[in-house]
Design a protein around this motif. Structure first.
Motif, short mmCIF file in Angstrom:
data_model
loop_
_atom_site.label_atom_id
_atom_site.label_comp_id
_atom_site.label_asym_id
_atom_site.label_seq_id
_atom_site.Cartn_x
_atom_site.Cartn_y
_atom_site.Cartn_z
N PRO A 38 -0.83 -0.88 -7.02
CA PRO A 38 -0.08 0.40 -7.22
C PRO A 38 -0.81 1.59 -7.20
CG PRO A 38 -0.45 -0.39 -9.55
CD PRO A 38 -1.03 -1.29 -8.35
N LEU A 39 0.02 2.80 -6.31
CA LEU A 39 -0.49 4.00 -6.54
C LEU A 39 -0.17 5.09 -7.98
CD1 LEU A 39 0.26 5.00 -2.73
CD2 LEU A 39 -1.94 4.21 -3.51
N VAL A 40 -1.06 5.62 -8.06
CA VAL A 40 -0.88 6.86 -9.09
C VAL A 40 0.20 7.85 -8.82
CG1 VAL A 40 -1.83 8.44 -10.77
CG2 VAL A 40 -3.21 6.43 -10.00
N PRO A 41 1.30 7.79 -9.13
CA PRO A 41 2.52 8.64 -9.02
C PRO A 41 1.96 10.17 -9.39
CG PRO A 41 2.90 7.50 -10.95
CD PRO A 41 1.70 7.04 -10.62
N SER A 42 2.82 11.03 -8.45
CA SER A 42 2.76 12.27 -8.68
C SER A 42 1.37 13.15 -8.59
CB SER A 42 3.20 12.97 -10.15
OG SER A 42 4.50 12.38 -10.59
N GLN A 43 0.73 12.59 -7.54
CA GLN A 43 -0.73 12.96 -7.13
C GLN A 43 -0.81 13.56 -5.76
OE1 GLN A 43 -3.43 13.21 -9.36
NE2 GLN A 43 -2.00 12.66 -10.94
N PRO A 44 -1.59 14.57 -5.35
CA PRO A 44 -1.49 15.12 -3.99
C PRO A 44 -1.95 14.21 -2.90
CG PRO A 44 -3.07 16.19 -5.47
CD PRO A 44 -2.16 15.38 -6.29
N HIS A 45 -2.98 13.31 -3.36
CA HIS A 45 -3.51 12.34 -2.61
C HIS A 45 -2.97 10.96 -3.00
CE1 HIS A 45 -6.08 15.32 -0.76
NE2 HIS A 45 -6.44 15.70 -2.05
N TYR A 46 -3.37 9.89 -2.29
CA TYR A 46 -3.08 8.29 -2.54
C TYR A 46 -4.14 7.93 -3.40
CZ TYR A 46 0.09 8.95 1.50
OH TYR A 46 1.30 9.20 2.41
N ASN A 47 -3.95 8.23 -4.69
CA ASN A 47 -4.77 7.80 -5.88
C ASN A 47 -4.27 6.36 -6.10
OD1 ASN A 47 -4.87 10.69 -5.84
ND2 ASN A 47 -6.31 10.12 -7.53
N LEU A 48 -5.74 5.69 -6.26
CA LEU A 48 -5.61 4.36 -6.91
C LEU A 48 -6.28 4.14 -8.44
CD1 LEU A 48 -7.18 2.31 -4.10
CD2 LEU A 48 -4.61 2.55 -4.46
N ASN A 49 -5.61 3.19 -9.16
CA ASN A 49 -6.27 2.89 -10.42
C ASN A 49 -7.50 2.01 -10.37
OD1 ASN A 49 -4.70 4.36 -12.45
ND2 ASN A 49 -3.02 2.92 -11.63
N LEU A 50 -8.64 2.70 -10.02
CA LEU A 50 -9.69 1.67 -10.04
C LEU A 50 -10.43 1.54 -11.26
CD1 LEU A 50 -12.07 0.43 -8.44
CD2 LEU A 50 -13.15 2.72 -8.55
N GLN A 51 -10.42 0.51 -11.81
CA GLN A 51 -10.87 -0.20 -13.14
C GLN A 51 -12.11 -0.38 -13.44
OE1 GLN A 51 -7.77 -3.11 -14.01
NE2 GLN A 51 -6.27 -1.76 -14.25
N SER A 52 -12.84 -1.11 -12.33
CA SER A 52 -14.19 -1.47 -12.57
C SER A 52 -14.91 -1.86 -11.38
CB SER A 52 -14.33 -2.79 -13.58
OG SER A 52 -13.81 -3.95 -13.34
N ILE A 53 -16.14 -2.03 -11.35
CA ILE A 53 -16.90 -2.58 -9.98
C ILE A 53 -17.73 -3.71 -10.44
CG2 ILE A 53 -18.51 -1.89 -8.44
CD1 ILE A 53 -17.70 0.99 -8.61
N SER A 54 -17.84 -4.76 -9.54
CA SER A 54 -18.39 -5.97 -10.06
C SER A 54 -19.40 -6.10 -8.65
CB SER A 54 -17.78 -7.18 -9.99
OG SER A 54 -16.82 -7.03 -11.20
N VAL A 55 -20.62 -6.69 -8.93
CA VAL A 55 -21.78 -6.94 -8.04
C VAL A 55 -21.97 -8.56 -8.07
CG1 VAL A 55 -23.89 -6.77 -7.14
CG2 VAL A 55 -22.42 -4.66 -7.59
N ASN A 56 -21.69 -9.45 -7.34
CA ASN A 56 -22.05 -10.75 -7.37
C ASN A 56 -21.24 -11.52 -8.76
OD1 ASN A 56 -23.74 -11.46 -5.43
ND2 ASN A 56 -25.69 -11.61 -6.77
N GLY A 57 -20.36 -10.91 -9.11
CA GLY A 57 -19.16 -11.39 -9.79
C GLY A 57 -19.48 -10.85 -11.23
#
Length: 360
Positions: free
Chosen positions: A273-292
């Motif tokens: 889903p996109l974050v509503p009411s934002q001037p750009h197409y914002n995502l809800n990035l939650q975390s980053i994983s490397v090698n799981g």
């Protein structure tokens, strides 16, 4: 060399059961066997089949996509639009991070004259289009652009204009015109090449920064943002295309992809889903994983806020960018994963890994 496999079926019968009674369905040839089939015929047939994955009650508007992700080759994706009467073709970069479509004007200062992308650059000349008109300050569309910071107005000449500055330091300024855009509209598997619509777009008379360089020059930028000045919003308000677009990028060496104003129906697509009411197409990035393994990064680093923090999808940006709080752990994790046998070099202050074969 391209290899084409053609499977020829004389005739098949398929049996199925409906309410306990067998029914025989006859499958016949799409092409007769008494002569060969040209490659362009097969491609045309496949193209129609592929278009069946596109879904919209009013049809979709289709754009050809060129370019690749590789920054050492093209480093951008672009498409072709036809503007004016008679129509003139312009190659424009696809950019989800901005709203406005603009092309270089015949009076442009600093515009490149040639392109290293093997495309012919054109310049829009409103005097040569019978359907072109300037946008005045009193025009409702100009007022909409002023409210979203996509337009400015000069009381001296009553002309609606713009000045854009992009994240890479390049910029453009010019004025707005209204003219005809010619469209390829797909509806129920057929293509109507004669559809058109009036749209407002920018005519650039000054450019700076990377926009002036010829190695990857295009005619302009096609903004796919959400504001009223975007072509998406304009065509939607006229009932010509839905207010949704699908942009699929091919990540291999051939490049290109799919760009339509409409929805792509594909069961294997993963949605977020996109974050509503934002001037750009914002995502809800939650975390980053490397090698799981999830990296120890405070989730607040990714949170969307009113001070331009958050994660946006921007097709006009070649590289992915991370905040320092996320960048350092990410790079450190990758560095720790690379085997010590891999050769490393420092290029412009960045550590690079020289890999000659796929790592196991």
């Amino acid at each position: 060399m391209a290899v084409v496999f053609v499977i020829t079926l004389a005739m098949l019968t398929a049996a199925t059961v409906i309410s306990g009674s067998p029914v025989t369905l006859t499958l016949e040839r799409a092409f007769p066997t008494n002569h060969g089939v040209e490659l362009n015929q097969l491609r045309a047939r496949d193209l129609l089949r592929h278009r069946r994955i596109l879904q919209s009650s009013n049809g979709v508007v289709d754009f050809d996509v060129h370019g690749t992700f590789d920054p050492f080759q093209v480093g951008l994706y672009f498409t072709k639009v036809q503007l004016g009467t008679p129509p003139v073709e312009f190659y424009v970069q696809i950019d989800t991070g901005s709203d406005v479509l603009w092309v270089s004007c015949s009076s442009c200062t600093g515009c490149p004259q040639t392109s290293g992308l093997q495309i012919e650059l054109n310049f829009f000349d409103s005097g040569r289009s019978s359907t072109s008109s300037l946008i005045s300050c009193s025009d409702r569309r100009c007022n909409s652009g002023i409210q979203s910071s996509d337009a400015t107005c000069s009381s001296q000449n009553n002309q609606c204009s713009y000045t854009f500055q992009y994240g890479d330091g390049s910029g453009t300024s010019g004025y707005y015109v209204s003219d005809t855009m010619h469209l390829d509209t797909i509806f129920e598997g057929s293509v109507a090449t004669n559809s058109s619509a009036p749209v407002v777009f920018g005519c650039s008379n000054q450019q700076s920064g990377d926009l002036t360089k010829s190695d990857r020059a295009v005619d302009g930028i096609f903004g796919f943002g959400q504001q009223e000045m975007s072509v998406i919003s304009q065509l939607s308000s006229q009932g010509i295309a839905p207010r949704v677009f699908s942009h699929c990028l091919r990540g291999d060496s051939t490049g290109g992809g799919v760009l339509v104003l409409g929805e792509i129906v594909e069961p294997n697509i993963v949605y977020t889903p996109l974050v509503p009411s934002q001037p750009h197409y914002n995502l809800n990035l939650q975390s980053i994983s490397v090698n799981g393994q999830a990296l120890q990064i405070d989730a607040s680093v990714f949170a969307t806020s009113n001070n331009n923090r958050g994660t946006i999808v921007d097709s006009g940006t070649t590289l992915a960018y991370l905040a320092e709080e996320a960048y350092d752990p990410f790079v450190n994790a990758i560095t720790a994963t690379i085997p010590q046998s891999v050769r490393t070099v420092v290029s412009r202050g960045n550590q690079c890994f020289l890999i000659t074969s796929r790592l196991g």
